[in-house]
Motif scaffolding. Structure first.
Motif, PDB file in Angstrom:
ATOM      1  N   TYR A  64     -22.566  10.457  16.906  1.00 43.84           N
ATOM      2  CA  TYR A  64     -21.394  10.369  16.846  1.00 43.84           C
ATOM      3  C   TYR A  64     -20.713  10.160  15.915  1.00 43.84           C
ATOM      4  O   TYR A  64     -19.554  10.961  15.355  1.00 43.84           O
ATOM      5  N   ARG A  65     -21.302   9.502  14.736  1.00 43.47           N
ATOM      6  CA  ARG A  65     -20.537   9.288  13.460  1.00 43.47           C
ATOM      7  C   ARG A  65     -20.686  10.597  12.700  1.00 43.47           C
ATOM      8  O   ARG A  65     -19.683  11.017  12.087  1.00 43.47           O
ATOM      9  N   ARG A  66     -21.750  11.179  12.986  1.00 42.07           N
ATOM     10  CA  ARG A  66     -21.920  12.520  11.975  1.00 42.07           C
ATOM     11  C   ARG A  66     -20.651  13.470  12.443  1.00 42.07           C
ATOM     12  O   ARG A  66     -20.070  14.501  11.873  1.00 42.07           O
ATOM     13  N   ALA A  67     -20.619  13.549  13.799  1.00 44.78           N
ATOM     14  CA  ALA A  67     -19.708  14.341  14.500  1.00 44.78           C
ATOM     15  C   ALA A  67     -18.229  14.286  14.182  1.00 44.78           C
ATOM     16  O   ALA A  67     -17.308  15.107  13.972  1.00 44.78           O
ATOM     17  N   ALA A  68     -18.018  12.830  14.052  1.00 44.21           N
ATOM     18  CA  ALA A  68     -16.770  12.338  13.941  1.00 44.21           C
ATOM     19  C   ALA A  68     -16.222  12.769  12.439  1.00 44.21           C
ATOM     20  O   ALA A  68     -15.198  13.203  12.097  1.00 44.21           O
ATOM     21  N   LEU A  69     -17.363  12.544  11.524  1.00 37.80           N
ATOM     22  CA  LEU A  69     -17.169  13.077  10.084  1.00 37.80           C
ATOM     23  C   LEU A  69     -16.688  14.163   9.887  1.00 37.80           C
ATOM     24  O   LEU A  69     -15.883  14.556   9.024  1.00 37.80           O
ATOM     25  N   ALA A  83      -6.185   9.640  14.543  1.00 44.80           N
ATOM     26  CA  ALA A  83      -6.360   8.618  15.682  1.00 44.80           C
ATOM     27  C   ALA A  83      -7.081   9.045  17.023  1.00 44.80           C
ATOM     28  O   ALA A  83      -7.837   7.980  17.538  1.00 44.80           O
ATOM     29  N   GLU A  84      -6.997  10.197  17.259  1.00 45.41           N
ATOM     30  CA  GLU A  84      -7.797  10.828  18.440  1.00 45.41           C
ATOM     31  C   GLU A  84      -9.185  10.710  18.121  1.00 45.41           C
ATOM     32  O   GLU A  84     -10.077  10.072  19.066  1.00 45.41           O
ATOM     33  N   ILE A  85      -9.581  11.158  16.923  1.00 47.29           N
ATOM     34  CA  ILE A  85     -10.997  11.207  16.291  1.00 47.29           C
ATOM     35  C   ILE A  85     -11.360   9.515  16.504  1.00 47.29           C
ATOM     36  O   ILE A  85     -12.544   9.541  17.110  1.00 47.29           O
ATOM     37  N   LEU A  86     -10.727   8.808  15.971  1.00 49.86           N
ATOM     38  CA  LEU A  86     -11.160   7.365  15.819  1.00 49.86           C
ATOM     39  C   LEU A  86     -11.247   6.788  17.331  1.00 49.86           C
ATOM     40  O   LEU A  86     -12.270   6.089  17.438  1.00 49.86           O
ATOM     41  N   ARG A  87     -10.198   6.864  18.132  1.00 49.95           N
ATOM     42  CA  ARG A  87     -10.555   6.520  19.545  1.00 49.95           C
ATOM     43  C   ARG A  87     -11.761   7.019  20.170  1.00 49.95           C
ATOM     44  O   ARG A  87     -12.534   6.253  20.762  1.00 49.95           O
ATOM     45  N   ARG A  88     -12.075   8.267  19.988  1.00 57.75           N
ATOM     46  CA  ARG A  88     -13.474   8.943  20.451  1.00 57.75           C
ATOM     47  C   ARG A  88     -14.626   8.230  19.804  1.00 57.75           C
ATOM     48  O   ARG A  88     -15.592   7.795  20.756  1.00 57.75           O
ATOM     49  N   ALA A  89     -14.575   7.941  18.531  1.00 54.41           N
ATOM     50  CA  ALA A  89     -15.781   7.257  18.038  1.00 54.41           C
ATOM     51  C   ALA A  89     -15.754   6.039  18.573  1.00 54.41           C
ATOM     52  O   ALA A  89     -16.846   5.559  18.808  1.00 54.41           O
ATOM     53  N   ALA A  90     -14.826   5.209  18.658  1.00 46.68           N
ATOM     54  CA  ALA A  90     -14.949   3.871  19.037  1.00 46.68           C
ATOM     55  C   ALA A  90     -15.430   3.889  20.531  1.00 46.68           C
ATOM     56  O   ALA A  90     -16.275   2.848  21.031  1.00 46.68           O
ATOM     57  N   LEU A  91     -14.885   4.848  21.314  1.00 46.93           N
ATOM     58  CA  LEU A  91     -15.365   5.030  22.720  1.00 46.93           C
ATOM     59  C   LEU A  91     -17.073   5.314  22.865  1.00 46.93           C
ATOM     60  O   LEU A  91     -17.601   4.990  23.722  1.00 46.93           O
ATOM     61  N   SER A  92     -17.550   6.071  21.585  1.00 49.44           N
ATOM     62  CA  SER A  92     -18.849   6.203  21.554  1.00 49.44           C
ATOM     63  C   SER A  92     -19.677   4.949  21.171  1.00 49.44           C
ATOM     64  O   SER A  92     -20.920   4.795  21.723  1.00 49.44           O
ATOM     65  N   ALA A  93     -19.030   4.159  20.402  1.00 47.93           N
ATOM     66  CA  ALA A  93     -19.773   3.228  19.854  1.00 47.93           C
ATOM     67  C   ALA A  93     -19.716   1.922  20.499  1.00 47.93           C
ATOM     68  O   ALA A  93     -20.633   1.062  20.469  1.00 47.93           O
ATOM     69  N   TYR A  94     -18.757   1.645  21.226  1.00 44.31           N
ATOM     70  CA  TYR A  94     -18.646   0.297  22.158  1.00 44.31           C
ATOM     71  C   TYR A  94     -18.318   0.623  23.668  1.00 44.31           C
ATOM     72  O   TYR A  94     -17.836   1.782  23.916  1.00 44.31           O
ATOM     73  N   PRO A  95     -18.479  -0.555  24.562  1.00 47.32           N
ATOM     74  CA  PRO A  95     -18.304  -0.314  25.941  1.00 47.32           C
ATOM     75  C   PRO A  95     -16.776   0.313  26.260  1.00 47.32           C
ATOM     76  O   PRO A  95     -15.779  -0.292  25.449  1.00 47.32           O
ATOM     77  N   ARG A  96     -16.932   1.132  27.131  1.00 42.52           N
ATOM     78  CA  ARG A  96     -15.518   1.526  27.475  1.00 42.52           C
ATOM     79  C   ARG A  96     -14.410   0.557  28.008  1.00 42.52           C
ATOM     80  O   ARG A  96     -13.048   0.684  27.605  1.00 42.52           O
ATOM     81  N   ALA A  97     -14.861  -0.412  28.645  1.00 50.03           N
ATOM     82  CA  ALA A  97     -13.926  -1.586  28.974  1.00 50.03           C
ATOM     83  C   ALA A  97     -13.295  -2.064  27.936  1.00 50.03           C
ATOM     84  O   ALA A  97     -12.315  -2.908  27.960  1.00 50.03           O
ATOM     85  N   GLN A  98     -14.139  -2.318  26.804  1.00 50.22           N
ATOM     86  CA  GLN A  98     -13.713  -2.897  25.465  1.00 50.22           C
ATOM     87  C   GLN A  98     -12.749  -2.273  24.621  1.00 50.22           C
ATOM     88  O   GLN A  98     -11.797  -2.886  24.106  1.00 50.22           O
TER      89      GLN A  98
END
Length: 160
Positions: A64-69, A83-98
């Motif tokens: 997901y990091r490579r795809a986001a970059l 902002a959209e890319i950052l949100r998607r990367a965060a959703l890939s790295a952390y639990p959705r509820a968080q």
């Protein structure tokens, strides 16, 4: 000394002809001489397999990091896309509820907590919060901040 041939009256060439050829040595075995080398080889093989598996898992976990970059490179300093890319990367790295429910200052605090050394308190951080809702001019500082977060954040549970 009965084994020696009779050399009386023979010249050097005749005596050389009497020599028997040197026997060839036995072939050298490629098999290890002791069992320790076999065990060492097995341990090294097991370490190589384990290292390859760990490398593959690390590579898969960071896809997901490579795809986001790649997407950041194509975003062209557009804060809304970043902002959209950052949100998607965060959703890939952390639990959705968080991640999914975080907005505004809480979202920036989450991003700062998950990436030591990333400063989301400046104008670039504010642009990430405002960009999805209003048009903002392209800003290379936002691109650098998002790229830094994608490269350096810690996966898993962030202390928000």
């Amino acid at each position: 000394m009965a084994d020696l041939p009779d050399t009386d009256g023979k010249n050097l060439v005749e005596m050389l002809d009497m020599l028997k050829p040197v026997p060839e040595p036995a072939p050298i075995s490629m098999w290890p001489a002791t069992g320790g080398w076999i065990w060492l080889g097995l341990v090294l093989l097991a370490l190589a397999v384990w290292g390859g598996w760990r490398w593959r898992e690390h590579r898969r976990a960071n896809a997901y990091r490579r795809a986001a970059l790649v997407e950041i490179g194509q975003a062209g300093d557009d804060p809304a896309r970043l902002a959209e890319i950052l949100r998607r990367a965060a959703l890939s790295a952390y639990p959705r509820a968080q991640v999914a429910s975080e907005t505004g200052a809480d979202w920036l605090a989450f991003l700062a907590a998950s990436c030591p050394g990333c400063d989301f308190t400046g104008e670039a951080g504010k642009a990430l919060v405002q960009a999805p809702w209003r048009p903002l001019p392209p800003d290379p500082a936002v691109t650098r901040l998002v790229e830094t977060w994608v490269r350096r954040h810690r996966r898993g549970e962030a202390a928000a």
